[in-house]
Design a protein around this motif. Sequence first.
Motif, PDB file in Angstrom:
ATOM      1  N   HIS A  57       0.830  -1.204   0.000  1.00 36.35           N
ATOM      2  CA  HIS A  57       0.000   0.000   0.000  1.00 36.35           C
ATOM      3  C   HIS A  57       0.861   1.249   0.000  1.00 36.35           C
ATOM      4  O   HIS A  57       1.795   1.361   0.796  1.00 36.35           O
ATOM      5  CB  HIS A  57      -0.906   0.033   1.235  1.00 36.35           C
ATOM      6  CG  HIS A  57      -2.030  -0.937   1.183  1.00 36.35           C
ATOM      7  ND1 HIS A  57      -1.879  -2.272   1.473  1.00 36.35           N
ATOM      8  CD2 HIS A  57      -3.335  -0.762   0.864  1.00 36.35           C
ATOM      9  CE1 HIS A  57      -3.034  -2.880   1.352  1.00 36.35           C
ATOM     10  NE2 HIS A  57      -3.941  -1.986   0.983  1.00 36.35           N
ATOM     11  N   ARG A  59       1.056   4.965   1.079  1.00 31.03           N
ATOM     12  CA  ARG A  59       0.393   5.632   2.197  1.00 31.03           C
ATOM     13  C   ARG A  59       0.741   7.115   2.233  1.00 31.03           C
ATOM     14  O   ARG A  59       1.879   7.501   2.005  1.00 31.03           O
ATOM     15  CB  ARG A  59       0.806   4.992   3.530  1.00 31.03           C
ATOM     16  CG  ARG A  59       0.489   3.531   3.631  1.00 31.03           C
ATOM     17  CD  ARG A  59       0.966   2.905   4.928  1.00 31.03           C
ATOM     18  NE  ARG A  59       2.311   3.335   5.268  1.00 31.03           N
ATOM     19  CZ  ARG A  59       2.728   3.601   6.509  1.00 31.03           C
ATOM     20  NH1 ARG A  59       1.920   3.492   7.530  1.00 31.03           N
ATOM     21  NH2 ARG A  59       3.974   3.966   6.741  1.00 31.03           N
ATOM     22  N   ALA A  73      -4.590   4.553   2.404  1.00 28.60           N
ATOM     23  CA  ALA A  73      -3.847   3.313   2.183  1.00 28.60           C
ATOM     24  C   ALA A  73      -4.291   2.779   0.826  1.00 28.60           C
ATOM     25  O   ALA A  73      -5.320   2.117   0.706  1.00 28.60           O
ATOM     26  CB  ALA A  73      -4.134   2.310   3.299  1.00 28.60           C
ATOM     27  N   HIS A  74      -3.513   3.107  -0.208  1.00 28.41           N
ATOM     28  CA  HIS A  74      -3.844   2.814  -1.608  1.00 28.41           C
ATOM     29  C   HIS A  74      -3.108   1.553  -2.048  1.00 28.41           C
ATOM     30  O   HIS A  74      -1.881   1.535  -2.106  1.00 28.41           O
ATOM     31  CB  HIS A  74      -3.444   4.024  -2.461  1.00 28.41           C
ATOM     32  CG  HIS A  74      -3.705   3.875  -3.917  1.00 28.41           C
ATOM     33  ND1 HIS A  74      -4.962   3.675  -4.426  1.00 28.41           N
ATOM     34  CD2 HIS A  74      -2.855   3.918  -4.979  1.00 28.41           C
ATOM     35  CE1 HIS A  74      -4.874   3.606  -5.750  1.00 28.41           C
ATOM     36  NE2 HIS A  74      -3.613   3.741  -6.100  1.00 28.41           N
ATOM     37  N   ASN A  75      -3.859   0.497  -2.346  1.00 28.63           N
ATOM     38  CA  ASN A  75      -3.284  -0.808  -2.689  1.00 28.63           C
ATOM     39  C   ASN A  75      -2.584  -0.738  -4.050  1.00 28.63           C
ATOM     40  O   ASN A  75      -3.234  -0.607  -5.081  1.00 28.63           O
ATOM     41  CB  ASN A  75      -4.381  -1.870  -2.700  1.00 28.63           C
ATOM     42  CG  ASN A  75      -3.844  -3.266  -2.842  1.00 28.63           C
ATOM     43  OD1 ASN A  75      -2.921  -3.525  -3.613  1.00 28.63           O
ATOM     44  ND2 ASN A  75      -4.432  -4.193  -2.098  1.00 28.63           N
ATOM     45  N   GLY A  95     -13.608   6.105  -1.827  1.00 23.90           N
ATOM     46  CA  GLY A  95     -13.219   4.848  -1.213  1.00 23.90           C
ATOM     47  C   GLY A  95     -14.008   4.596   0.054  1.00 23.90           C
ATOM     48  O   GLY A  95     -15.041   5.223   0.296  1.00 23.90           O
ATOM     49  N   GLU A  96     -13.498   3.673   0.859  1.00 20.19           N
ATOM     50  CA  GLU A  96     -14.194   3.282   2.082  1.00 20.19           C
ATOM     51  C   GLU A  96     -13.490   3.855   3.307  1.00 20.19           C
ATOM     52  O   GLU A  96     -12.290   3.659   3.477  1.00 20.19           O
ATOM     53  CB  GLU A  96     -14.246   1.762   2.177  1.00 20.19           C
ATOM     54  CG  GLU A  96     -15.053   1.263   3.356  1.00 20.19           C
ATOM     55  CD  GLU A  96     -15.121  -0.236   3.391  1.00 20.19           C
ATOM     56  OE1 GLU A  96     -16.004  -0.794   2.724  1.00 20.19           O
ATOM     57  OE2 GLU A  96     -14.270  -0.854   4.066  1.00 20.19           O
ATOM     58  N   GLU A  98     -12.709   4.101   7.254  1.00 26.16           N
ATOM     59  CA  GLU A  98     -12.626   3.307   8.488  1.00 26.16           C
ATOM     60  C   GLU A  98     -12.253   4.266   9.613  1.00 26.16           C
ATOM     61  O   GLU A  98     -11.248   4.970   9.512  1.00 26.16           O
ATOM     62  CB  GLU A  98     -11.555   2.220   8.378  1.00 26.16           C
ATOM     63  CG  GLU A  98     -11.816   1.188   7.301  1.00 26.16           C
ATOM     64  CD  GLU A  98     -12.976   0.260   7.640  1.00 26.16           C
ATOM     65  OE1 GLU A  98     -13.233   0.017   8.838  1.00 26.16           O
ATOM     66  OE2 GLU A  98     -13.637  -0.208   6.701  1.00 26.16           O
ATOM     67  N   VAL A 105      -9.055   6.151   8.238  1.00 23.34           N
ATOM     68  CA  VAL A 105      -8.268   5.553   7.163  1.00 23.34           C
ATOM     69  C   VAL A 105      -9.179   5.393   5.952  1.00 23.34           C
ATOM     70  O   VAL A 105     -10.346   5.026   6.095  1.00 23.34           O
ATOM     71  CB  VAL A 105      -7.709   4.167   7.579  1.00 23.34           C
ATOM     72  CG1 VAL A 105      -6.878   3.559   6.453  1.00 23.34           C
ATOM     73  CG2 VAL A 105      -6.885   4.267   8.856  1.00 23.34           C
ATOM     74  N   HIS A 107      -9.603   3.238   2.584  1.00 19.33           N
ATOM     75  CA  HIS A 107      -9.218   2.022   1.862  1.00 19.33           C
ATOM     76  C   HIS A 107     -10.047   1.913   0.587  1.00 19.33           C
ATOM     77  O   HIS A 107     -10.923   2.724   0.342  1.00 19.33           O
ATOM     78  CB  HIS A 107      -9.540   0.780   2.705  1.00 19.33           C
ATOM     79  CG  HIS A 107      -8.716   0.626   3.921  1.00 19.33           C
ATOM     80  ND1 HIS A 107      -7.443   0.153   3.912  1.00 19.33           N
ATOM     81  CD2 HIS A 107      -9.006   0.870   5.226  1.00 19.33           C
ATOM     82  CE1 HIS A 107      -6.973   0.096   5.143  1.00 19.33           C
ATOM     83  NE2 HIS A 107      -7.900   0.541   5.966  1.00 19.33           N
ATOM     84  N   TRP A 108      -9.799   0.870  -0.163  1.00 18.42           N
ATOM     85  CA  TRP A 108     -10.571   0.553  -1.369  1.00 18.42           C
ATOM     86  C   TRP A 108     -10.603   1.731  -2.347  1.00 18.42           C
ATOM     87  O   TRP A 108     -11.635   2.116  -2.860  1.00 18.42           O
ATOM     88  CB  TRP A 108     -11.982   0.088  -1.017  1.00 18.42           C
ATOM     89  CG  TRP A 108     -11.964  -1.260  -0.369  1.00 18.42           C
ATOM     90  CD1 TRP A 108     -12.061  -1.527   0.959  1.00 18.42           C
ATOM     91  CD2 TRP A 108     -11.795  -2.522  -1.025  1.00 18.42           C
ATOM     92  NE1 TRP A 108     -11.961  -2.880   1.170  1.00 18.42           N
ATOM     93  CE2 TRP A 108     -11.804  -3.518  -0.032  1.00 18.42           C
ATOM     94  CE3 TRP A 108     -11.636  -2.908  -2.357  1.00 18.42           C
ATOM     95  CZ2 TRP A 108     -11.665  -4.864  -0.306  1.00 18.42           C
ATOM     96  CZ3 TRP A 108     -11.502  -4.254  -2.640  1.00 18.42           C
ATOM     97  CH2 TRP A 108     -11.518  -5.219  -1.629  1.00 18.42           C
ATOM     98  N   THR A 109      -9.427   2.288  -2.603  1.00 20.51           N
ATOM     99  CA  THR A 109      -9.277   3.392  -3.560  1.00 20.51           C
ATOM    100  C   THR A 109      -8.849   2.829  -4.913  1.00 20.51           C
ATOM    101  O   THR A 109      -8.074   3.445  -5.632  1.00 20.51           O
ATOM    102  CB  THR A 109      -8.229   4.395  -3.047  1.00 20.51           C
ATOM    103  OG1 THR A 109      -7.010   3.691  -2.786  1.00 20.51           O
ATOM    104  CG2 THR A 109      -8.710   5.091  -1.787  1.00 20.51           C
TER     105      THR A 109
END
Length: 130
Positions: A57, A59, A73-75, A95-96, A98, A105, A107-109
Amino acid sequence: MKKFLFTILTSLCLISTFAYANPQIDKAYQEKQSDVQVQGVGKVIKVLSDDNKGSKHQRFLLKLPSNLTLLVAHNIDLSKRVENLKEGDSIEFYGEYEWNNKGGVLHWTHHDPRGKHKDGWLKHNGVVYK
């Protein structure tokens, strides 16, 4: 006339700020909610080292218009790295969210290759990363 123009320009600045403000994130933070799909914009305040444990990720920290701080946090196993990202840059996101006590945070970007989650994205300097 100058006062009138000043009022119009001030109003436009406020409108543009609120257009990017995301009350969903503010509400999710205040109510300690997670798994909330959000969209918005923020200013990069710190580029962090990559997280290489498990999926890799990219970051970085964003300051949102509401002054909340958001860790992105970009995968980068599933999407391309955001190129030439630096402090002070503006970045749009979907994204999502949290919750955490530091602001949250994101996620899911990126896309979900299994098709079980909404696809997210990041937009930087006119380029969309998904």
